[in-house]
Design an enzyme around this catalytic site. Structure first.
Site, mmCIF file in Angstrom:
data_model
loop_
_atom_site.group_PDB
_atom_site.id
_atom_site.type_symbol
_atom_site.label_atom_id
_atom_site.label_comp_id
_atom_site.label_asym_id
_atom_site.label_seq_id
_atom_site.Cartn_x
_atom_site.Cartn_y
_atom_site.Cartn_z
ATOM 1 N N GLY A 29 0.775 -1.232 0.000
ATOM 2 C CA GLY A 29 0.000 0.000 0.000
ATOM 3 C C GLY A 29 0.807 1.284 0.000
ATOM 4 N N HIS A 132 1.244 1.426 -13.808
ATOM 5 C CA HIS A 132 2.042 0.279 -14.247
ATOM 6 C C HIS A 132 3.518 0.645 -14.156
ATOM 7 C CE1 HIS A 132 2.885 -3.451 -16.346
ATOM 8 N NE2 HIS A 132 3.736 -2.786 -17.103
ATOM 9 N N ASP A 169 -9.013 -0.239 -19.379
ATOM 10 C CA ASP A 169 -10.166 -0.697 -20.155
ATOM 11 C C ASP A 169 -10.242 -2.215 -20.055
ATOM 12 O OD1 ASP A 169 -8.115 -1.555 -21.804
ATOM 13 O OD2 ASP A 169 -8.473 -0.025 -23.353
#
Length: 219
Positions: A29, A132, A169
């Site tokens: 986290g 990413h 997406d």
């Protein structure tokens, strides 16, 4: 990336109300912490509020971070014995239900390792942001996560890497790119040393990408 007016109408009712977001996590986290810190310390980040943190596994450090800051948490784990595609769909459906229950208007994937599928993609179309640890479209797709990404970068001989913030997406690490931050690949780098260098820019990028170029804002 600029949201169309019709899309923006689904995100917030007024420009003064903070946007409710759900943050989806799998690990310790640190990226979530960057978002929390921005809300708590940066007046410019007050346009969003973390309504919920969802983990796809038990016992993550991210959940403990959220609890320390009084943020609601939830677990979305697949039923036992499901094949991988069905397990991903099960997690996705559970995450969608939880996000809706907490009124989340957008999702941020902060080191979330489950590839989302099913209804959640359409329900939050244009309102899912992913981070990413590479410069997409290179070194993305199934299997490209964590040390696998950095190993691939080092094996390629590339002289730079970095991170990408993009709208997620139905693909894996696809969708419109919001921003990228680059770091050099240095002689003698290992996957761990490269990852550490990228972490330093990831935490800035997720806040900048969301706050300045993200959901409901013109870039």
């Amino acid at each position: 990336y600029t949201m169309q007016n019709s899309e923006r109408s689904h995100v917030r009712n007024t420009t003064t109300e903070p946007l409710k977001i759900a943050v989806l996590v799998s690990g310790g986290g640190t990226t979530l912490q960057a978002l929390i810190d921005a809300v708590e310390t940066d007046a410019n980040a007050n346009h969003y509020r973390i309504a919920l943190v969802i983990a796809d596994r038990e016992g993550t450090g991210a959940l403990e971070r959220a609890k320390r800051h009084g943020i609601p948490t939830a677990i979305a784990v697949p039923a036992k014995g499901l094949p991988r595609p069905e397990a991903r769909l099960d997690v996705s459906d559970k995450a969608l239900s939880l996000a809706r229950q907490h009124g989340a208007e957008a999702l941020i994937l902060a080191g979330f390792l489950t590839i989302l599928s099913g209804e959640i993609i359409d329900a939050y179309a244009g309102r899912i942001i992913n981070i990413h640890p590479a410069l997409l479209p290179k070194f993305g797709g199934p299997g490209m996560w964590g040390h696998h990404v950095h190993e691939a970068v080092l094996d390629s001989g590339d002289t730079e890497s970095g991170c990408t913030i993009h709208i997620a997406d139905s693909g894996c690490d696809t969708g419109p790119i919001l921003l990228q931050k680059k770091v050099p690949v240095l002689p003698g780098d290992t996957p761990d040393s490269l990852a550490a260098r990228i972490h330093t820019v990831e935490h800035k990028a997720i806040v900048e990408g969301y706050s300045n170029r993200g959901i409901g804002l013109d870039c």
